[in-house]
Enzyme design. Sequence first.
Site, PDB file in Angstrom:
ATOM      1  N   TYR A 150       2.196  22.969   1.765  1.00 52.02           N
ATOM      2  CA  TYR A 150       1.684  24.289   2.163  1.00 52.02           C
ATOM      3  C   TYR A 150       2.284  24.709   3.505  1.00 52.02           C
ATOM      4  O   TYR A 150       2.852  25.806   3.639  1.00 52.02           O
ATOM      5  CB  TYR A 150       0.145  24.257   2.257  1.00 52.02           C
ATOM      6  CG  TYR A 150      -0.444  25.392   3.072  1.00 52.02           C
ATOM      7  CD1 TYR A 150      -0.389  26.714   2.617  1.00 52.02           C
ATOM      8  CD2 TYR A 150      -1.047  25.153   4.319  1.00 52.02           C
ATOM      9  CE1 TYR A 150      -0.915  27.751   3.373  1.00 52.02           C
ATOM     10  CE2 TYR A 150      -1.572  26.189   5.075  1.00 52.02           C
ATOM     11  CZ  TYR A 150      -1.510  27.484   4.601  1.00 52.02           C
ATOM     12  OH  TYR A 150      -2.023  28.517   5.347  1.00 52.02           O
ATOM     13  N   LYS A 191       4.846  27.861   4.557  1.00 56.64           N
ATOM     14  CA  LYS A 191       4.534  28.897   5.557  1.00 56.64           C
ATOM     15  C   LYS A 191       5.595  28.916   6.662  1.00 56.64           C
ATOM     16  O   LYS A 191       6.003  29.982   7.137  1.00 56.64           O
ATOM     17  CB  LYS A 191       3.139  28.659   6.168  1.00 56.64           C
ATOM     18  CG  LYS A 191       1.976  28.813   5.202  1.00 56.64           C
ATOM     19  CD  LYS A 191       1.807  30.226   4.650  1.00 56.64           C
ATOM     20  CE  LYS A 191       1.355  31.223   5.688  1.00 56.64           C
ATOM     21  NZ  LYS A 191       1.113  32.573   5.067  1.00 56.64           N
ATOM     22  N   THR A 243       0.221  30.530  10.152  1.00 56.79           N
ATOM     23  CA  THR A 243      -0.817  29.535  10.453  1.00 56.79           C
ATOM     24  C   THR A 243      -0.331  28.554  11.518  1.00 56.79           C
ATOM     25  O   THR A 243       0.877  28.312  11.643  1.00 56.79           O
ATOM     26  CB  THR A 243      -1.179  28.764   9.160  1.00 56.79           C
ATOM     27  OG1 THR A 243      -1.884  27.577   9.491  1.00 56.79           O
ATOM     28  CG2 THR A 243       0.063  28.349   8.382  1.00 56.79           C
ATOM     29  N   ASP A 244      -1.271  27.964  12.227  1.00 58.02           N
ATOM     30  CA  ASP A 244      -0.904  26.935  13.215  1.00 58.02           C
ATOM     31  C   ASP A 244      -0.370  25.670  12.537  1.00 58.02           C
ATOM     32  O   ASP A 244       0.242  24.831  13.189  1.00 58.02           O
ATOM     33  CB  ASP A 244      -2.080  26.600  14.136  1.00 58.02           C
ATOM     34  CG  ASP A 244      -3.282  25.998  13.416  1.00 58.02           C
ATOM     35  OD1 ASP A 244      -3.306  25.978  12.170  1.00 58.02           O
ATOM     36  OD2 ASP A 244      -4.216  25.545  14.108  1.00 58.02           O
ATOM     37  N   GLU A 245      -0.595  25.557  11.205  1.00 49.60           N
ATOM     38  CA  GLU A 245      -0.170  24.330  10.518  1.00 49.60           C
ATOM     39  C   GLU A 245       1.344  24.170  10.501  1.00 49.60           C
ATOM     40  O   GLU A 245       1.856  23.084  10.236  1.00 49.60           O
ATOM     41  CB  GLU A 245      -0.743  24.284   9.093  1.00 49.60           C
ATOM     42  CG  GLU A 245      -2.258  24.330   9.130  1.00 49.60           C
ATOM     43  CD  GLU A 245      -2.950  23.959   7.830  1.00 49.60           C
ATOM     44  OE1 GLU A 245      -2.399  23.183   7.048  1.00 49.60           O
ATOM     45  OE2 GLU A 245      -4.075  24.453   7.634  1.00 49.60           O
ATOM     46  N   ARG A 278      -7.006  12.494   2.749  1.00 46.97           N
ATOM     47  CA  ARG A 278      -5.944  13.368   2.217  1.00 46.97           C
ATOM     48  C   ARG A 278      -4.594  12.748   2.551  1.00 46.97           C
ATOM     49  O   ARG A 278      -4.411  12.229   3.670  1.00 46.97           O
ATOM     50  CB  ARG A 278      -6.107  14.735   2.892  1.00 46.97           C
ATOM     51  CG  ARG A 278      -5.012  15.710   2.640  1.00 46.97           C
ATOM     52  CD  ARG A 278      -5.173  16.976   3.488  1.00 46.97           C
ATOM     53  NE  ARG A 278      -6.118  17.920   2.925  1.00 46.97           N
ATOM     54  CZ  ARG A 278      -6.538  19.017   3.541  1.00 46.97           C
ATOM     55  NH1 ARG A 278      -6.095  19.306   4.758  1.00 46.97           N
ATOM     56  NH2 ARG A 278      -7.388  19.846   2.973  1.00 46.97           N
TER      57      ARG A 278
HETATM   58  P1  NAD Z   1      -6.926  32.881   0.098  1.00 47.02           P
HETATM   59  O1  NAD Z   1      -6.380  31.761  -0.721  1.00 47.02           O
HETATM   60  O2  NAD Z   1      -8.402  33.036   0.221  1.00 47.02           O
HETATM   61  O3  NAD Z   1      -6.357  34.283  -0.462  1.00 47.02           O
HETATM   62  C1  NAD Z   1      -5.024  34.460  -0.816  1.00 47.02           C
HETATM   63  C2  NAD Z   1      -4.910  35.759  -1.588  1.00 47.02           C
HETATM   64  O4  NAD Z   1      -3.523  35.968  -1.916  1.00 47.02           O
HETATM   65  C3  NAD Z   1      -5.668  35.765  -2.918  1.00 47.02           C
HETATM   66  O5  NAD Z   1      -6.330  37.010  -3.085  1.00 47.02           O
HETATM   67  C4  NAD Z   1      -4.574  35.601  -3.975  1.00 47.02           C
HETATM   68  O6  NAD Z   1      -4.895  36.202  -5.210  1.00 47.02           O
HETATM   69  C5  NAD Z   1      -3.407  36.284  -3.283  1.00 47.02           C
HETATM   70  N1  NAD Z   1      -2.093  35.811  -3.761  1.00 47.02           N
HETATM   71  C6  NAD Z   1      -1.654  34.525  -3.851  1.00 47.02           C
HETATM   72  N2  NAD Z   1      -0.394  34.489  -4.315  1.00 47.02           N
HETATM   73  C7  NAD Z   1      -0.019  35.774  -4.513  1.00 47.02           C
HETATM   74  C8  NAD Z   1       1.169  36.394  -4.965  1.00 47.02           C
HETATM   75  N3  NAD Z   1       2.232  35.663  -5.333  1.00 47.02           N
HETATM   76  N4  NAD Z   1       1.220  37.742  -5.027  1.00 47.02           N
HETATM   77  C9  NAD Z   1       0.157  38.488  -4.662  1.00 47.02           C
HETATM   78  N5  NAD Z   1      -1.002  37.966  -4.242  1.00 47.02           N
HETATM   79  C10 NAD Z   1      -1.087  36.621  -4.160  1.00 47.02           C
HETATM   80  O7  NAD Z   1      -6.238  32.721   1.516  1.00 47.02           O
HETATM   81  P2  NAD Z   1      -6.792  33.109   2.965  1.00 47.02           P
HETATM   82  O8  NAD Z   1      -7.556  31.960   3.506  1.00 47.02           O
HETATM   83  O9  NAD Z   1      -7.436  34.454   2.917  1.00 47.02           O
HETATM   84  O10 NAD Z   1      -5.425  33.193   3.773  1.00 47.02           O
HETATM   85  C11 NAD Z   1      -4.717  34.423   3.876  1.00 47.02           C
HETATM   86  C12 NAD Z   1      -3.457  34.208   4.701  1.00 47.02           C
HETATM   87  O11 NAD Z   1      -3.802  33.715   5.985  1.00 47.02           O
HETATM   88  C13 NAD Z   1      -2.506  33.184   4.098  1.00 47.02           C
HETATM   89  O12 NAD Z   1      -1.182  33.642   4.294  1.00 47.02           O
HETATM   90  C14 NAD Z   1      -2.749  31.924   4.907  1.00 47.02           C
HETATM   91  O13 NAD Z   1      -1.609  31.113   4.953  1.00 47.02           O
HETATM   92  C15 NAD Z   1      -3.105  32.511   6.251  1.00 47.02           C
HETATM   93  N6  NAD Z   1      -4.007  31.704   7.104  1.00 47.02           N
HETATM   94  C16 NAD Z   1      -5.166  31.199   6.598  1.00 47.02           C
HETATM   95  C17 NAD Z   1      -6.008  30.494   7.445  1.00 47.02           C
HETATM   96  C18 NAD Z   1      -7.330  29.950   6.944  1.00 47.02           C
HETATM   97  O14 NAD Z   1      -8.010  29.250   7.675  1.00 47.02           O
HETATM   98  N7  NAD Z   1      -7.776  30.264   5.739  1.00 47.02           N
HETATM   99  C19 NAD Z   1      -5.660  30.294   8.793  1.00 47.02           C
HETATM  100  C20 NAD Z   1      -4.449  30.835   9.261  1.00 47.02           C
HETATM  101  C21 NAD Z   1      -3.632  31.550   8.412  1.00 47.02           C
HETATM  102  P1  TYD Z   2      -9.431  22.802   4.906  1.00 45.80           P
HETATM  103  O1  TYD Z   2     -10.618  23.697   4.921  1.00 45.80           O
HETATM  104  O2  TYD Z   2      -8.836  22.428   3.579  1.00 45.80           O
HETATM  105  O3  TYD Z   2      -8.346  23.427   5.883  1.00 45.80           O
HETATM  106  P2  TYD Z   2      -6.932  22.790   6.425  1.00 45.80           P
HETATM  107  O4  TYD Z   2      -6.593  21.608   5.629  1.00 45.80           O
HETATM  108  O5  TYD Z   2      -6.004  23.923   6.180  1.00 45.80           O
HETATM  109  O6  TYD Z   2      -7.145  22.493   7.875  1.00 45.80           O
HETATM  110  O7  TYD Z   2      -9.836  21.447   5.611  1.00 45.80           O
HETATM  111  C1  TYD Z   2     -10.291  21.425   6.953  1.00 45.80           C
HETATM  112  C2  TYD Z   2     -10.491  19.978   7.339  1.00 45.80           C
HETATM  113  O8  TYD Z   2     -11.553  19.415   6.558  1.00 45.80           O
HETATM  114  C3  TYD Z   2      -9.279  19.102   7.071  1.00 45.80           C
HETATM  115  O9  TYD Z   2      -9.148  18.154   8.126  1.00 45.80           O
HETATM  116  C4  TYD Z   2      -9.605  18.397   5.767  1.00 45.80           C
HETATM  117  C5  TYD Z   2     -11.112  18.273   5.833  1.00 45.80           C
HETATM  118  N1  TYD Z   2     -11.816  18.298   4.520  1.00 45.80           N
HETATM  119  C6  TYD Z   2     -12.722  17.274   4.190  1.00 45.80           C
HETATM  120  O10 TYD Z   2     -12.953  16.351   4.972  1.00 45.80           O
HETATM  121  N2  TYD Z   2     -13.360  17.359   2.988  1.00 45.80           N
HETATM  122  C7  TYD Z   2     -13.126  18.358   2.089  1.00 45.80           C
HETATM  123  O11 TYD Z   2     -13.707  18.354   0.983  1.00 45.80           O
HETATM  124  C8  TYD Z   2     -12.205  19.405   2.456  1.00 45.80           C
HETATM  125  C9  TYD Z   2     -11.919  20.533   1.506  1.00 45.80           C
HETATM  126  C10 TYD Z   2     -11.575  19.324   3.682  1.00 45.80           C
END
Ligand code: NAD
Ligand code: TYD
Length: 335
Positions: A151, A155, A126-128, A274
Amino acid sequence: MKNILVTGGAGFIGSNFINYILAKRDDYNIVILDKLTYAGNLENLIASEAKKNYHFIKGDISNKELVNYLFTKFDIKYVINFAAESHVDRSILGSEVFFKSNVLGTNILLEAARKFSVKKFLQVSTDEVYGSLDSDGIFTEDTPLHPNSPYAASKASADMMALAFHHTYGIPVVITRCSNNYGPYQFPEKLIPLMIINSLKGKKLPVYGDGMNVRDWVYVIDHNAAVETVFENGKSGEVYNVGANTEMPNIKIVKLILSELGKSEDMIEFVKDRLGHDRRYAIDSTKIENELGWSPKFNFEEAMSQTIKWFLTNKAWWERIITGEYQNYYETQYG
Ligand code: NAD
Ligand code: TYD
C-alpha cells in the site's frame, strides 16, 4: 465557481470532505468519481446528495475514456484525488489492485490534468510513504521515502509521478501527507471502527503483536480542513505533512474504547503480528502551520469520544455494511 473532480468521494475521508465542504461553500461545483469498491458507500453522502453543486459518477479513475469524458463534460479545472485502495492488510494479501488504482489511476488523472490544463491537482497521500520510525525521530517533508507495505509503495509511486508531472510539465500539483485518521464513516476494517464495533457486538478485539505500534491520530475534519487549505493556498510542487501531535500505541486506543463503552479488557486478544508491521509514525506539521496557517482544532479525547458516540447512534450505518445492504444504495438512486 470551481469545477472540481473529487475522486474517491464515497470513501471515509472523501465523503467527510464533501459533507464538510458543501455545508460551507457554494463556490465549489463537486463532481465525484468513485468506483464504489467495498470501501465506497454512497450512504455516507446522504447529507449532500440533494445539493445542486453535487454530482456523482460511478467509475474507475484508471478508465481513461471516462476520465477524459468527465473533464470535458464538466469543464474540470481542479482535481482532488482521494481515490485509492487504502488498507495495508489487504495490500499484503494482494497488491495488484493497489498498483492499478493507486499508481495507474493517479497517472491517468495526471495525464488528463495535463491535457485539460488544470489549475490545481491535489494528491491526497499518507505519512506511510516515509516508512517506519524507532522510538525517536519524526517525519518532515524532507525525510526520504521508504515505503514498507505494498500500500505505502503504491502511494509513494503516485506521489513521485505527481511531482514528476509538476517538474516536467509544470502541472500545479500539491501533495498532502497525513497520518492516521479517525471519525464518522470510517470503514470497519480499520483499527478504531473495528474495535468499537467488536466491543459493541461482544466480539474479541484483535491487537497485532505487542500492541505497542504507534500512530499519530488526526480527526478526519482536521485532515479535511488541511486539504482545503492546501487546495486553496498550497504552493505548486510542494508537499505538506499533516499531523496532530497525538502519538498513541494501539493498545492504549483499544483500552480507551473499552473503558468508554464500559467493557472489560478481557475482550482484548493479542494476535499474530502484521507482516512487515511499521513500528511508529510521527509527523512534523510545522510547514503547513507556518506557511499556510493550518493547525489541528480537535482534541483527541473529545473527538474520540464523539466518534464512539457516532458509532453508537449510527448502528444502522455499520450494520448495513456488515450485511452488505449498503451496496444497494447506488441502484436505488441511480439504477
Ligand atoms: P477508503 O478506502 O475509505 O475510500 C477510498 C474510496 O476510493 C472508496 O470510496 C473507493 O470506492 C474509492 N476507489 C478506490 N479505488 C478506486 C478507483 N480505482 N477509482 C475510483 N474510485 C476508487 O479510504 P480513505 O481512508 O477515505 O482514504 C482516502 C485517501 O486518503 C486515500 O488516498 C488514502 O491513501 C489517503 N489517506 C488515508 C488515511 C487514513 O487514515 N485513512 C490517512 C492518510 C491518507
Ligand atoms: P490501520 O487502521 O489498519 O491503519 P495503518 O495500518 O494504515 O496504520 O491500523 C492501525 C494500527 O492498528 C496498525 O498498527 C495496525 C493495528 N491494528 C491492530 O492491531 N488490529 C487490527 O485489527 C487492525 C485492523 C489494525
